[in-house]
Write a protein that holds these residues in place. Structure first.
Motif, mmCIF file in Angstrom:
data_model
loop_
_atom_site.group_PDB
_atom_site.id
_atom_site.type_symbol
_atom_site.label_atom_id
_atom_site.label_comp_id
_atom_site.label_asym_id
_atom_site.label_seq_id
_atom_site.Cartn_x
_atom_site.Cartn_y
_atom_site.Cartn_z
ATOM 1 N N PHE A 187 -4.136 -9.514 -24.543
ATOM 2 C CA PHE A 187 -4.196 -8.206 -25.081
ATOM 3 C C PHE A 187 -4.851 -8.208 -26.631
ATOM 4 O O PHE A 187 -4.854 -9.247 -27.250
ATOM 5 C CB PHE A 187 -2.741 -7.686 -25.255
ATOM 6 N N GLY A 188 -5.423 -7.258 -26.941
ATOM 7 C CA GLY A 188 -5.989 -7.046 -28.342
ATOM 8 C C GLY A 188 -6.717 -5.394 -28.318
ATOM 9 O O GLY A 188 -6.636 -4.792 -27.423
ATOM 10 N N ASN A 189 -7.210 -5.322 -29.560
ATOM 11 C CA ASN A 189 -8.035 -4.063 -29.925
ATOM 12 C C ASN A 189 -9.415 -4.099 -28.866
ATOM 13 O O ASN A 189 -9.759 -5.426 -28.568
ATOM 14 C CB ASN A 189 -8.264 -3.668 -31.021
ATOM 15 N N GLU A 190 -10.126 -3.134 -28.794
ATOM 16 C CA GLU A 190 -11.371 -3.002 -27.961
ATOM 17 C C GLU A 190 -12.421 -4.035 -28.523
ATOM 18 O O GLU A 190 -13.107 -4.626 -27.732
ATOM 19 C CB GLU A 190 -11.731 -1.710 -28.050
ATOM 20 N N PHE A 221 -5.615 -11.530 -28.292
ATOM 21 C CA PHE A 221 -7.163 -11.770 -28.501
ATOM 22 C C PHE A 221 -7.539 -11.712 -29.989
ATOM 23 O O PHE A 221 -8.963 -11.695 -30.131
ATOM 24 C CB PHE A 221 -8.018 -10.523 -27.668
ATOM 25 N N ASP A 222 -6.700 -11.506 -30.749
ATOM 26 C CA ASP A 222 -7.007 -11.325 -32.269
ATOM 27 C C ASP A 222 -8.008 -12.552 -32.741
ATOM 28 O O ASP A 222 -7.822 -13.613 -32.635
ATOM 29 C CB ASP A 222 -5.772 -11.522 -32.908
ATOM 30 N N GLY A 235 -7.658 -9.509 -17.839
ATOM 31 C CA GLY A 235 -6.790 -8.268 -18.626
ATOM 32 C C GLY A 235 -5.564 -8.665 -19.093
ATOM 33 O O GLY A 235 -5.098 -9.925 -19.179
ATOM 34 N N GLN A 236 -4.631 -7.727 -19.129
ATOM 35 C CA GLN A 236 -3.414 -7.871 -19.947
ATOM 36 C C GLN A 236 -2.550 -7.871 -18.601
ATOM 37 O O GLN A 236 -2.423 -6.991 -17.841
ATOM 38 C CB GLN A 236 -3.051 -6.576 -20.553
ATOM 39 N N LEU A 237 -1.702 -8.751 -18.335
ATOM 40 C CA LEU A 237 -0.586 -8.876 -17.379
ATOM 41 C C LEU A 237 0.634 -9.110 -18.168
ATOM 42 O O LEU A 237 1.029 -9.726 -19.137
ATOM 43 C CB LEU A 237 -0.847 -10.115 -16.426
ATOM 44 N N ALA A 254 -13.976 -7.200 -26.516
ATOM 45 C CA ALA A 254 -15.487 -7.298 -26.110
ATOM 46 C C ALA A 254 -15.872 -8.506 -26.785
ATOM 47 O O ALA A 254 -16.611 -8.942 -26.016
ATOM 48 C CB ALA A 254 -16.003 -6.152 -27.012
ATOM 49 N N LYS A 255 -15.495 -9.160 -27.736
ATOM 50 C CA LYS A 255 -15.830 -10.608 -28.377
ATOM 51 C C LYS A 255 -15.586 -11.651 -27.161
ATOM 52 O O LYS A 255 -16.303 -12.368 -26.915
ATOM 53 C CB LYS A 255 -15.293 -10.888 -29.374
#
Length: 376
Positions: A241-244, A213-214, A269-271, A248-249
């Motif tokens: 995956f990525g930081n919060e 998600f970067d 979400g993350q699978l 959120a974005k």
């Protein structure tokens, strides 16, 4: 040749003392080892991965059997959030160096997965032992991160000193192999997987993005926005995956799209692992939407493309040379601008089910095994 040493960082997941590593890298290492085994050569993995546990956990290293292959680890103290981590790395480097000194043979051929974590130490041993080094150069790290000039020089010198190469893309071969040394190109894992899940049967076309998600890379945000330009025939799934903040974005874009579009976008979400594979097998189209402006695009191949193909999905991807000229370039669907609208247009042009991905990958796999046999 009966055996060959393969230096790398490998995320060996022993239940008591797991070691650090990147799953995607280890998956490709496993595939290359399998190809080497099919050439009649056994592999001894020499992994410098430290223990990954945050709490105190001590391991003196050693060898474990993996069928006909072996894996060796070195001293490590699991103490991620402690000053002991520095001492652990120092002791591990000493352990690693003396093992190299006494166990790497003169004139031996070895495979080295390019890493700034050990290329300096290995370069010293190689000069003393007159080794033939097959450098696996997966990316040019200074294209991705900023390093001190001395580190950049070390990386460049190591790459140029290799006697043979394993590259992820032909463009890297032309960039780093000006002396036309022996080389092979392997984009990722070519083996098709056992498909166990039927496609979604709701009459709609399911599109999936799986990855980071970067927001700097921009792939997830661009993928999350395509629903705005798709009809009710489509469902878009976003997982990764990525930081919060980045998460959120992505959620914000999905919420805005679902308020105004006929299509439906779902945040999954993350699978991971088998769960991820089973999910994407249900979908029809996979998205590889990394930002084309990054310098790393000339020196790395998006591994998710092969993951999608192996699991039976058509692939929509950005039109960049490293992908267009790849072994699978003829079987992909391209878009030219890094916008949600451009990606959506490419998605709409895909004719589902026209390609037999298992046969395509088997043919490329057979060629790679022949190539690696010649390299060895």
């Amino acid at each position: 040749m009966d055996r060959i040493k393969y230096f790398c960082y490998y995320d060996f997941q022993d239940s008591k003392k797991p070691r650090e590593g990147i799953q995607a890298a280890s998956s490709k290492i496993d595939y290359i080892i399998d190809a080497i085994n099919r050439c009649g050569v056994k592999v001894d993995i020499i992994s410098k991965s430290p223990i990954s546990s945050k709490g105190f956990n001590l391991d003196f290293g050693g060898v474990k059997n993996m069928g006909n292959n072996t894996i060796r680890h070195f001293f490590s103290c699991g103490c991620k959030d402690s000053p002991m981590r520095v001492l652990s790395r120092w002791i591990q480097n000493i352990h690693f160096f003396f093992w190299l000194l006494f166990n790497v043979k003169k004139n031996e051929e070895i495979i080295v997965y390019h890493s700034l974590g050990y290329c300096g130490l290995l370069s010293c041993i190689v000069k003393v032992k007159f080794c033939t080094v097959i450098g696996e150069i997966e990316e040019f790290y200074q294209d991705v991160h900023k390093y001190a000039t001395s580190v950049c020089l070390l990386e460049s010198r190591f790459i140029q000193s290799c006697n043979k190469y394993i590259f992820p893309a032909a463009l890297m071969d032309s960039k780093f192999n000006s002396q036309k040394k022996k080389s092979v190109v392997v984009h990722g894992v070519y083996k098709p997987v056992n498909i166990t899940e039927p496609k979604f049967s709701d009459g709609r076309i399911h599109v999936v993005y799986g990855g980071t998600f970067d927001s700097q890379k921009g792939g997830a945000l661009a993928a999350a926005g395509i629903g705005k330009f798709l009809s009710k025939e489509y469902v878009v799934h976003i997982c990764g995956f990525g930081n919060e903040a980045d998460k959120a974005k992505v959620l914000q874009v999905i919420d805005e799209v679902n308020k105004t579009s006929e299509s439906h976008t779902v945040f999954e979400g993350q699978l991971n692992g088998e769960e991820y594979a089973k999910f994407i097998q249900k979908c029809h189209i996979g998205l590889s939407t990394q930002n084309p402006s990054g310098a790393f695009n000339d020196t790395s191949f998006p591994s998710k493309i092969l993951v999608y193909m192996a699991n039976g999905l058509d692939v929509v991807t950005i039109n960049i040379p490293v992908v267009k000229t790849s072994a699978v370039g003829d079987y992909l669907h391209f878009y030219d601008e890094q916008t949600s609208e451009s990606i959506a247009e490419a998605v709409k042009n895909v004719k589902i089910g026209n390609l037999r991905f298992s046969e395509i990958l088997k043919a490329i796999d057979a060629k790679f095994v022949n190539d690696i046999r010649e390299l060895l």
